[in-house]
Design a protein around this motif. Structure first.
Motif, short mmCIF file in Angstrom:
data_model
loop_
_atom_site.label_atom_id
_atom_site.label_comp_id
_atom_site.label_asym_id
_atom_site.label_seq_id
_atom_site.Cartn_x
_atom_site.Cartn_y
_atom_site.Cartn_z
N PHE A 61 0.76 -1.18 -0.01
CA PHE A 61 -0.01 -0.04 0.00
C PHE A 61 0.79 1.17 0.14
CE2 PHE A 61 -3.71 -2.32 1.99
CZ PHE A 61 -4.34 -2.46 0.73
N ALA A 62 1.86 1.34 0.78
CA ALA A 62 2.92 2.42 0.71
C ALA A 62 3.34 2.57 -0.47
CB ALA A 62 4.00 2.14 1.71
N LEU A 63 4.07 1.35 -1.20
CA LEU A 63 4.40 1.53 -2.63
C LEU A 63 3.71 2.19 -3.54
CD1 LEU A 63 7.11 0.88 -4.23
CD2 LEU A 63 6.03 -1.21 -4.75
N PHE A 64 2.22 1.82 -3.41
CA PHE A 64 1.23 2.10 -4.43
C PHE A 64 0.81 3.76 -4.43
CE2 PHE A 64 -0.74 -2.29 -5.04
CZ PHE A 64 0.15 -2.45 -6.06
N SER A 65 0.86 4.01 -2.89
CA SER A 65 0.73 5.47 -2.57
C SER A 65 1.75 6.44 -3.22
CB SER A 65 0.56 5.59 -1.10
OG SER A 65 1.73 5.42 -0.58
N LEU A 66 3.15 6.11 -3.46
CA LEU A 66 4.15 7.02 -3.74
C LEU A 66 3.54 7.52 -5.16
CD1 LEU A 66 7.35 5.24 -2.79
CD2 LEU A 66 6.56 7.05 -1.91
N PRO A 67 3.39 6.95 -6.12
CA PRO A 67 3.03 7.85 -7.23
C PRO A 67 1.77 8.90 -7.19
CG PRO A 67 3.11 5.62 -7.97
CD PRO A 67 3.17 5.58 -6.27
N VAL A 68 0.78 8.56 -6.33
CA VAL A 68 -0.30 9.66 -5.93
C VAL A 68 0.22 10.67 -5.05
CG1 VAL A 68 -2.46 9.69 -5.10
CG2 VAL A 68 -1.97 7.70 -6.02
N LEU A 69 1.06 10.41 -4.33
CA LEU A 69 1.48 11.53 -3.54
C LEU A 69 2.57 12.38 -4.29
CD1 LEU A 69 2.10 9.66 0.05
CD2 LEU A 69 0.19 11.22 -0.75
N SER A 70 3.31 11.51 -5.14
CA SER A 70 4.17 12.56 -6.09
C SER A 70 3.32 13.54 -7.02
CB SER A 70 4.90 11.59 -6.89
OG SER A 70 5.81 10.75 -5.97
N PHE A 71 2.31 12.99 -7.47
CA PHE A 71 1.36 13.84 -8.27
C PHE A 71 0.88 14.92 -7.45
CE2 PHE A 71 1.81 10.56 -11.49
CZ PHE A 71 1.62 11.19 -12.71
N ALA A 72 0.52 14.46 -6.28
CA ALA A 72 -0.09 15.59 -5.31
C ALA A 72 0.84 16.74 -5.10
CB ALA A 72 -0.66 15.07 -4.17
N ALA A 73 2.02 16.26 -4.84
CA ALA A 73 3.21 17.21 -4.40
C ALA A 73 3.36 17.93 -5.62
CB ALA A 73 4.31 16.56 -3.88
N ALA A 74 3.54 17.55 -6.75
CA ALA A 74 3.85 18.25 -8.09
C ALA A 74 2.59 19.25 -8.36
CB ALA A 74 4.09 17.33 -9.21
N TYR A 75 1.47 18.81 -8.51
CA TYR A 75 0.39 19.63 -8.50
C TYR A 75 0.19 20.84 -7.73
CZ TYR A 75 -1.34 17.38 -12.71
OH TYR A 75 -1.58 16.88 -13.99
N GLY A 76 0.62 20.38 -6.15
CA GLY A 76 0.69 21.35 -5.14
C GLY A 76 1.65 22.47 -5.47
N ILE A 77 2.91 22.11 -5.93
CA ILE A 77 3.89 23.08 -6.40
C ILE A 77 3.42 23.92 -7.32
CG2 ILE A 77 6.18 23.40 -7.04
CD1 ILE A 77 6.93 20.88 -5.35
N HIS A 78 2.61 23.27 -8.39
CA HIS A 78 2.27 23.87 -9.48
C HIS A 78 1.02 25.10 -9.09
CE1 HIS A 78 0.69 24.88 -13.54
NE2 HIS A 78 -0.47 24.40 -13.14
N ASN A 79 0.33 24.65 -8.13
CA ASN A 79 -0.58 25.67 -7.70
C ASN A 79 -0.04 26.94 -6.81
OD1 ASN A 79 -3.05 24.58 -8.52
ND2 ASN A 79 -3.26 23.29 -6.56
N LEU A 80 1.19 26.85 -6.67
CA LEU A 80 1.78 27.82 -5.87
C LEU A 80 2.35 28.95 -6.92
CD1 LEU A 80 4.05 26.15 -3.11
CD2 LEU A 80 1.86 27.47 -2.67
N GLY A 81 2.20 28.63 -8.20
CA GLY A 81 2.63 29.52 -9.32
C GLY A 81 3.72 29.18 -10.11
#
Length: 172
Positions: A61-81
């Motif tokens: 489950f932790a391994l499967f969550s890494l891509p999802v969390l990576s996308f979330a972090a990338a889109y979070g940084i994108h939302n900062l401008g």
């Protein structure tokens, strides 16, 4: 004749019977102890297997969550401008930095691994002691066997004489 401390009607047992009884009771006790150890080990193995399975599922489950969390972090940084490509580059770079730090830590730990020096020294010492050990000859027993046995029988069988000679050769 009965002993004053023994109740009347109990049979006196010989020493051989007492030793046989004690041996049988010790054997039964050891069998019971072994059975108890087996039962405890079975229970511990079952618990360990259940724990191992739970850890494995958690790891998946932790391994499967890494891509999802990576996308979330990338889109979070994108939302900062920041641009989307730069956001994914930052997240990927963070993962590479983390992997580099962990690999340096692993290499540092592997360099500290040494052979079991005390065990090797003890094994070498034991081997050196055992190399110098020879069986002690039993001259009286060998002489009795070669001379014809303990009664001085001069007609000893050749097999007994051959065994005595073999023992003498192995202890020389």
């Amino acid at each position: 004749m009965s002993h004053p401390s023994r109740p009347v009607g109990t049979a006196e047992r010989s020493l051989g019977q007492l030793v046989a009884s004690a041996t049988a009771e010790m054997s039964a006790l050891m069998h019971d102890e072994i059975a108890l150890a087996k039962a405890e080990l079975r229970q511990d193995v079952k618990r360990g297997a259940t724990g191992g399975a739970a850890i494995s599922v958690a790891g998946v489950f932790a391994l499967f969550s890494l891509p999802v969390l990576s996308f979330a972090a990338a889109y979070g940084i994108h939302n900062l401008g920041m641009g989307l490509a730069w956001s994914f580059l930052i997240v990927g770079g963070a993962f590479l930095l983390l992997a580099g730090i962990l690999s340096l830590l692993a290499v540092n730990r592997f360099k500290k691994v040494k052979p079991p020096e005390k065990t090797i020294a003890s094994a070498k010492e034991t081997a050196a002691v055992l190399q110098g050990v020879k069986p002690h000859p039993r001259p009286a027993l060998e002489r009795a066997i070669v001379d014809g046995g303990p009664n001085g029988n001069a007609n000893a069988t050749p097999a007994v004489t051959d065994r005595a000679a073999a023992v003498a050769r192995s202890s020389a």
